[in-house]
Design a protein around this motif. Sequence first.
Motif, mmCIF file in Angstrom:
data_model
loop_
_atom_site.group_PDB
_atom_site.id
_atom_site.type_symbol
_atom_site.label_atom_id
_atom_site.label_comp_id
_atom_site.label_asym_id
_atom_site.label_seq_id
_atom_site.Cartn_x
_atom_site.Cartn_y
_atom_site.Cartn_z
ATOM 1 N N UNK A 117 4.471 2.247 13.135
ATOM 2 C CA UNK A 117 5.182 1.198 13.765
ATOM 3 C C UNK A 117 6.707 1.318 13.390
ATOM 4 N N UNK A 118 6.976 1.968 12.557
ATOM 5 C CA UNK A 118 8.422 2.057 11.799
ATOM 6 C C UNK A 118 8.837 0.801 11.192
ATOM 7 N N UNK A 119 7.927 -0.130 10.475
ATOM 8 C CA UNK A 119 8.258 -1.068 9.836
ATOM 9 C C UNK A 119 9.034 -0.844 8.435
ATOM 10 N N UNK A 120 9.920 -1.695 8.086
ATOM 11 C CA UNK A 120 10.717 -1.361 6.840
ATOM 12 C C UNK A 120 9.762 -1.467 5.709
ATOM 13 N N UNK A 121 9.990 -0.535 4.670
ATOM 14 C CA UNK A 121 9.201 -0.401 3.618
ATOM 15 C C UNK A 121 7.755 0.333 3.582
ATOM 16 N N UNK A 122 7.390 0.558 4.700
ATOM 17 C CA UNK A 122 6.302 1.371 5.129
ATOM 18 C C UNK A 122 6.141 2.437 4.444
ATOM 19 N N UNK A 123 7.001 3.628 4.179
ATOM 20 C CA UNK A 123 6.571 4.755 3.661
ATOM 21 C C UNK A 123 6.324 4.397 2.091
ATOM 22 N N UNK A 124 6.832 3.347 1.303
ATOM 23 C CA UNK A 124 6.287 3.020 0.020
ATOM 24 C C UNK A 124 5.096 2.694 -0.027
ATOM 25 N N UNK A 125 4.537 1.789 0.938
ATOM 26 C CA UNK A 125 3.327 1.270 1.057
ATOM 27 C C UNK A 125 2.513 2.507 1.215
ATOM 28 N N UNK A 126 2.874 3.665 2.121
ATOM 29 C CA UNK A 126 2.007 4.680 2.468
ATOM 30 C C UNK A 126 1.737 5.560 1.026
ATOM 31 N N UNK A 127 2.820 5.776 0.598
ATOM 32 C CA UNK A 127 2.832 6.576 -0.773
ATOM 33 C C UNK A 127 1.983 5.667 -1.829
ATOM 34 N N UNK A 128 1.838 4.416 -2.035
ATOM 35 C CA UNK A 128 0.951 3.671 -2.827
ATOM 36 C C UNK A 128 -0.314 3.761 -2.474
ATOM 37 N N UNK A 129 -0.559 3.680 -1.095
ATOM 38 C CA UNK A 129 -2.150 3.635 -0.718
ATOM 39 C C UNK A 129 -2.616 4.774 -0.685
ATOM 40 N N UNK A 130 -1.871 5.792 -0.562
ATOM 41 C CA UNK A 130 -2.383 7.399 -0.393
ATOM 42 C C UNK A 130 -2.514 8.042 -1.835
ATOM 43 N N UNK A 131 -2.208 7.176 -2.964
ATOM 44 C CA UNK A 131 -2.325 7.903 -4.119
ATOM 45 C C UNK A 131 -3.905 8.320 -4.531
ATOM 46 N N UNK A 132 -3.957 9.572 -4.435
ATOM 47 C CA UNK A 132 -5.057 10.473 -4.433
ATOM 48 C C UNK A 132 -5.952 10.019 -5.759
ATOM 49 N N UNK A 133 -5.425 10.039 -7.040
ATOM 50 C CA UNK A 133 -6.021 9.614 -8.152
ATOM 51 C C UNK A 133 -6.526 8.428 -8.216
ATOM 52 N N UNK A 134 -6.098 7.386 -7.705
ATOM 53 C CA UNK A 134 -6.435 6.119 -7.703
ATOM 54 C C UNK A 134 -7.880 5.817 -6.967
ATOM 55 N N UNK A 135 -7.776 6.579 -5.789
ATOM 56 C CA UNK A 135 -9.153 6.635 -5.290
ATOM 57 C C UNK A 135 -10.206 7.637 -5.762
ATOM 58 N N UNK A 136 -9.790 8.898 -5.805
ATOM 59 C CA UNK A 136 -10.673 9.720 -6.490
ATOM 60 C C UNK A 136 -11.408 9.497 -7.798
#
Length: 115
Positions: free
Chosen positions: A91-110
């Motif tokens: 949706x091109x919301x401001x700050x979304x790329x940073x949110x995605x980088x945090x949420x997509x942290x592999x180690x945190x989930x793995x």
Amino acid sequence: MKTTSFKLACLLSLALAAPAFADISSMMKESMKGETSLYKKVATGKGSDEDAQKLLNYVKTLPAESPEKGDAASWKEKTDKLVKATEDVAAKKPGALQELQTAGNCKACHSVHKG
């Protein structure tokens, strides 16, 4: 006849929007793994709008899956954050790329969910 064509078009678009994966590992290999992955392109702002939508369709499959280990509440929290962050990027919301980088942290989930 027009109604049938419309119904077929709707079913086809649903089939394309919701990819089927045999398991979590298949989805991860298809979209998240590696420096040239779909996730990496989108999370660094180098992906197209179509890439963001494709990634969103992929990550939306995760909350319904069961992880190899860890508790269901943790899995739901992590996958919901990943879906939300990907929706925000699409949706091109401001700050979304940073949110995605945090949420997509592999180690945190793995570390808590991968066997």
